[in-house]
Enzyme design. Structure first.
Site, PDB file in Angstrom:
ATOM      1  N   GLN A 100      18.858 -35.436 -42.777  1.00 21.14           N
ATOM      2  CA  GLN A 100      17.839 -36.480 -42.884  1.00 21.14           C
ATOM      3  C   GLN A 100      17.274 -36.436 -44.297  1.00 21.14           C
ATOM      4  O   GLN A 100      16.698 -35.423 -44.723  1.00 21.14           O
ATOM      5  CB  GLN A 100      16.717 -36.285 -41.873  1.00 21.14           C
ATOM      6  CG  GLN A 100      15.763 -37.489 -41.879  1.00 21.14           C
ATOM      7  CD  GLN A 100      14.575 -37.337 -40.970  1.00 21.14           C
ATOM      8  OE1 GLN A 100      13.957 -36.277 -40.923  1.00 21.14           O
ATOM      9  NE2 GLN A 100      14.213 -38.389 -40.271  1.00 21.14           N
ATOM     10  N   TYR A 168       6.189 -41.596 -44.464  1.00 24.94           N
ATOM     11  CA  TYR A 168       6.825 -41.104 -45.691  1.00 24.94           C
ATOM     12  C   TYR A 168       7.186 -42.329 -46.548  1.00 24.94           C
ATOM     13  O   TYR A 168       6.967 -43.469 -46.139  1.00 24.94           O
ATOM     14  CB  TYR A 168       8.040 -40.240 -45.344  1.00 24.94           C
ATOM     15  CG  TYR A 168       7.643 -38.963 -44.628  1.00 24.94           C
ATOM     16  CD1 TYR A 168       7.028 -37.907 -45.318  1.00 24.94           C
ATOM     17  CD2 TYR A 168       7.837 -38.818 -43.257  1.00 24.94           C
ATOM     18  CE1 TYR A 168       6.647 -36.742 -44.664  1.00 24.94           C
ATOM     19  CE2 TYR A 168       7.456 -37.651 -42.598  1.00 24.94           C
ATOM     20  CZ  TYR A 168       6.860 -36.623 -43.295  1.00 24.94           C
ATOM     21  OH  TYR A 168       6.468 -35.481 -42.641  1.00 24.94           O
ATOM     22  N   ARG A 318      11.310 -31.904 -29.533  1.00 25.61           N
ATOM     23  CA  ARG A 318      10.654 -30.691 -29.025  1.00 25.61           C
ATOM     24  C   ARG A 318      11.422 -30.015 -27.884  1.00 25.61           C
ATOM     25  O   ARG A 318      11.486 -28.778 -27.847  1.00 25.61           O
ATOM     26  CB  ARG A 318       9.213 -31.023 -28.626  1.00 25.61           C
ATOM     27  CG  ARG A 318       8.342 -31.285 -29.844  1.00 25.61           C
ATOM     28  CD  ARG A 318       7.061 -31.981 -29.499  1.00 25.61           C
ATOM     29  NE  ARG A 318       7.276 -33.369 -29.090  1.00 25.61           N
ATOM     30  CZ  ARG A 318       6.321 -34.217 -28.753  1.00 25.61           C
ATOM     31  NH1 ARG A 318       5.069 -33.801 -28.748  1.00 25.61           N
ATOM     32  NH2 ARG A 318       6.600 -35.469 -28.423  1.00 25.61           N
ATOM     33  N   CYS A 340       9.873 -28.395 -21.767  1.00 25.13           N
ATOM     34  CA  CYS A 340       8.892 -28.453 -22.856  1.00 25.13           C
ATOM     35  C   CYS A 340       7.641 -29.182 -22.357  1.00 25.13           C
ATOM     36  O   CYS A 340       7.643 -30.399 -22.193  1.00 25.13           O
ATOM     37  CB  CYS A 340       9.477 -29.205 -24.046  1.00 25.13           C
ATOM     38  SG  CYS A 340       8.307 -29.470 -25.374  1.00 25.13           S
ATOM     39  N   CYS A 346       4.400 -26.326 -30.983  1.00 24.93           N
ATOM     40  CA  CYS A 346       5.411 -25.980 -31.993  1.00 24.93           C
ATOM     41  C   CYS A 346       5.052 -26.640 -33.318  1.00 24.93           C
ATOM     42  O   CYS A 346       5.285 -26.079 -34.386  1.00 24.93           O
ATOM     43  CB  CYS A 346       6.810 -26.388 -31.541  1.00 24.93           C
ATOM     44  SG  CYS A 346       6.980 -28.090 -31.033  1.00 24.93           S
ATOM     45  N   CYS A 359       5.293 -22.557 -26.802  1.00 27.23           N
ATOM     46  CA  CYS A 359       4.753 -22.900 -25.483  1.00 27.23           C
ATOM     47  C   CYS A 359       3.919 -21.761 -24.895  1.00 27.23           C
ATOM     48  O   CYS A 359       2.924 -21.992 -24.227  1.00 27.23           O
ATOM     49  CB  CYS A 359       5.886 -23.233 -24.514  1.00 27.23           C
ATOM     50  SG  CYS A 359       6.435 -24.938 -24.646  1.00 27.23           S
TER      51      CYS A 359
HETATM   52  C1  FMN Z   1       7.592 -29.610 -35.267  1.00 27.54           C
HETATM   53  C2  FMN Z   1       8.055 -31.018 -35.498  1.00 27.54           C
HETATM   54  C3  FMN Z   1       8.636 -31.370 -36.701  1.00 27.54           C
HETATM   55  C4  FMN Z   1       9.118 -32.679 -36.897  1.00 27.54           C
HETATM   56  N1  FMN Z   1       9.773 -32.991 -38.061  1.00 27.54           N
HETATM   57  C5  FMN Z   1      10.351 -34.213 -38.194  1.00 27.54           C
HETATM   58  C6  FMN Z   1      11.188 -34.501 -39.303  1.00 27.54           C
HETATM   59  O1  FMN Z   1      11.461 -33.658 -40.167  1.00 27.54           O
HETATM   60  N2  FMN Z   1      11.706 -35.770 -39.384  1.00 27.54           N
HETATM   61  C7  FMN Z   1      11.474 -36.716 -38.435  1.00 27.54           C
HETATM   62  O2  FMN Z   1      11.973 -37.832 -38.546  1.00 27.54           O
HETATM   63  N3  FMN Z   1      10.704 -36.466 -37.364  1.00 27.54           N
HETATM   64  C8  FMN Z   1      10.169 -35.233 -37.212  1.00 27.54           C
HETATM   65  N4  FMN Z   1       9.466 -34.945 -36.074  1.00 27.54           N
HETATM   66  C9  FMN Z   1       9.374 -35.980 -35.022  1.00 27.54           C
HETATM   67  C10 FMN Z   1      10.512 -35.822 -34.007  1.00 27.54           C
HETATM   68  O3  FMN Z   1      11.777 -36.023 -34.561  1.00 27.54           O
HETATM   69  C11 FMN Z   1      10.348 -36.815 -32.847  1.00 27.54           C
HETATM   70  O4  FMN Z   1      10.407 -38.123 -33.384  1.00 27.54           O
HETATM   71  C12 FMN Z   1       9.045 -36.633 -32.067  1.00 27.54           C
HETATM   72  O5  FMN Z   1       8.748 -35.253 -31.908  1.00 27.54           O
HETATM   73  C13 FMN Z   1       9.138 -37.274 -30.688  1.00 27.54           C
HETATM   74  O6  FMN Z   1      10.237 -36.785 -29.976  1.00 27.54           O
HETATM   75  P1  FMN Z   1      10.117 -35.639 -28.817  1.00 27.54           P
HETATM   76  O7  FMN Z   1       9.092 -36.160 -27.838  1.00 27.54           O
HETATM   77  O8  FMN Z   1      11.487 -35.526 -28.257  1.00 27.54           O
HETATM   78  O9  FMN Z   1       9.625 -34.384 -29.484  1.00 27.54           O
HETATM   79  C14 FMN Z   1       8.961 -33.656 -35.879  1.00 27.54           C
HETATM   80  C15 FMN Z   1       8.345 -33.293 -34.672  1.00 27.54           C
HETATM   81  C16 FMN Z   1       7.903 -32.005 -34.468  1.00 27.54           C
HETATM   82  C17 FMN Z   1       7.282 -31.634 -33.158  1.00 27.54           C
END
Ligand code: FMN
Length: 366
Positions: A100, A168, A318, A340, A346, A359
């Protein structure tokens, strides 16, 4: 067999199932952004655990776009061997990997670099006021995206994921909330799209037409007078027309309740919180491969959304930090929601010791 385990293509790649590990900043890189052993271990476990493709955590394309202290770098050819090792450990398990690629803009943590953006607007995620970029700097950044993409391809990774969401730099250009420019980089929707368009073209020129290039797109940003879903869906259509290979649908500038990373996803109603965005994007992009991210926890809901045609893949972030082998578990018949549940922890913990499941720990002060 569930559709979740049927192969599907992104560009020339055939992914073995519909599960993608969505990007999570690792906070594990060396001082100059180098890949470390911790990263190899973290990602090999997820690849071994059955995911079809891993989108790595965001990595900076230019030293002035470094968003946080232990962020991975793509700004120098010296980083290529480390990236190659990462590709190798992931490939051992029949899993693909995309980098990415990102420029932090004004979403900068830990005083890394000067916050910048299209216009002098405070970034709601950080409270930092952006310095307005000069046209020559914008050109340099676009070039840096192309150079970074070339390094990713040379390192043997399988594709590029442009970071086009979450406050960003690229998302600051598309949103009327953060882009007030009146030159060729701002104004109406097509001018606000120009930065992203040129970033995409710079990458495409560097990697060629046969190499998969995808985007994580913030389809709506929920800010006053910000990017509407209607315009976000048109951005997706423009990218599809330009030749993008896939779109991962996200949203939000803020990381608050209405933002990209929502906490306390404890019921089915709270899951798949960007599904309405996928429903707006799908009719604009035809059969272009889509992946939906945001609060997906129950395999039967993931299956339903794919069967209905709103997305082709499901991206989870997550849940994979919590259970690296969750795809293998689902394939083996564990059909209840992933485990999760303390999903805010986290994120709060990652700056300290690198990304890991928290967690079982008490909440940290972010
Ligand atoms: C610890 C952490 C770091 C993340 N870093 C990024 C990242 O580097 N780039 C990005 O596009 N999204 C990042 N996200 C967002 C996740 O990719 C995702 O869009 C968001 O957590 C929702 O998905 P989930 O419910 O499956 O966690 C991050 C999320 C978390 C929790």
């Amino acid at each position: 067999m569930s559709i979740l385990f049927e192969p599907y293509a992104i560009g020339k790649l055939i992914l073995k199932n519909r599960f993608i590990k969505s990007s999570t900043a690792e906070s594990m890189a060396g001082p100059d952004g180098e890949v470390t052993q911790d990263m190899l271990d973290f990602y090999e476990a997820i690849a071994r655990g059955g995911a079809a493709c891993i989108f790595l955590g965001h990595a900076f394309v230019h030293p002035l776009g470094k968003a946080s202290p232990k962020m991975t770098g793509l700004h120098d050819d010296r980083l290529i061997p480390g990236l190659r090792s990462l590709a190798d450990v992931i490939h051992r398990h029949d899993c693909f990997v995309f980098a990415q690629i990102n420029h932090g803009g004004s979403r900068i943590q830990g005083g890394c670099v000067e916050p910048v953006g299209p216009s002098p607007v405070v970034n709601p995620s950080t409270g930092l006021l952006a310095r307005e970029l000069r046209s020559s700097e914008i050109r340099d950044i676009i070039d840096a995206f192309g150079q970074a993409a070339r390094r990713v391809r040379e390192a043997g990774l399988d594709g590029i994921l442009i970071h086009g969401a979450h406050g960003y730099l690229a998302s600051l250009f598309t949103s009327p909330f953060t882009n007030h420019r009146t030159d060729e980089w701002g104004g109406d929707a097509s001018k606000r799209f120009r930065f992203l368009d040129e970033v995409y073209r710079s990458i495409r020129k560097a990697v060629g037409n046969d190499y998969p290039v995808a985007i994580k797109l913030g389809a709506k940003d929920d800010m006053p007078d910000g990017l509407s879903l209607e315009e976000g869906a048109k951005v997706a259509a423009r990218l599809a027309k330009a030749g993008i290979d896939a779109i991962e649908i996200s949203g939000g500038i803020l990381t608050s309740a209405a933002g990209a990373i929502r906490s306390n996803i404890l019921s089915r109603e709270q899951e798949a919180y960007f599904l309405p965005y996928a429903k707006a994007v799908r009719p604009k992009v035809g059969k272009l491969p889509l992946s939906l991210v945001g609060g997906l926890r129950s395999p039967d809901l993931m299956e339903e959304i794919i069967m209905e045609g709103w997305t082709d893949f499901v991206s989870l972030a997550r849940p994979f930090i919590c259970e690296a082998d969750l795809v293998n578990k689902i394939r083996a018949g564990r059909w209840e929601p992933v485990s999760c549940t303390r999903d805010d922890r986290c994120r709060a913990g990652m700056g300290r010791e690198g990304l890991r499941c928290c967690c079982d720990e008490e909440p940290a002060v972010p």
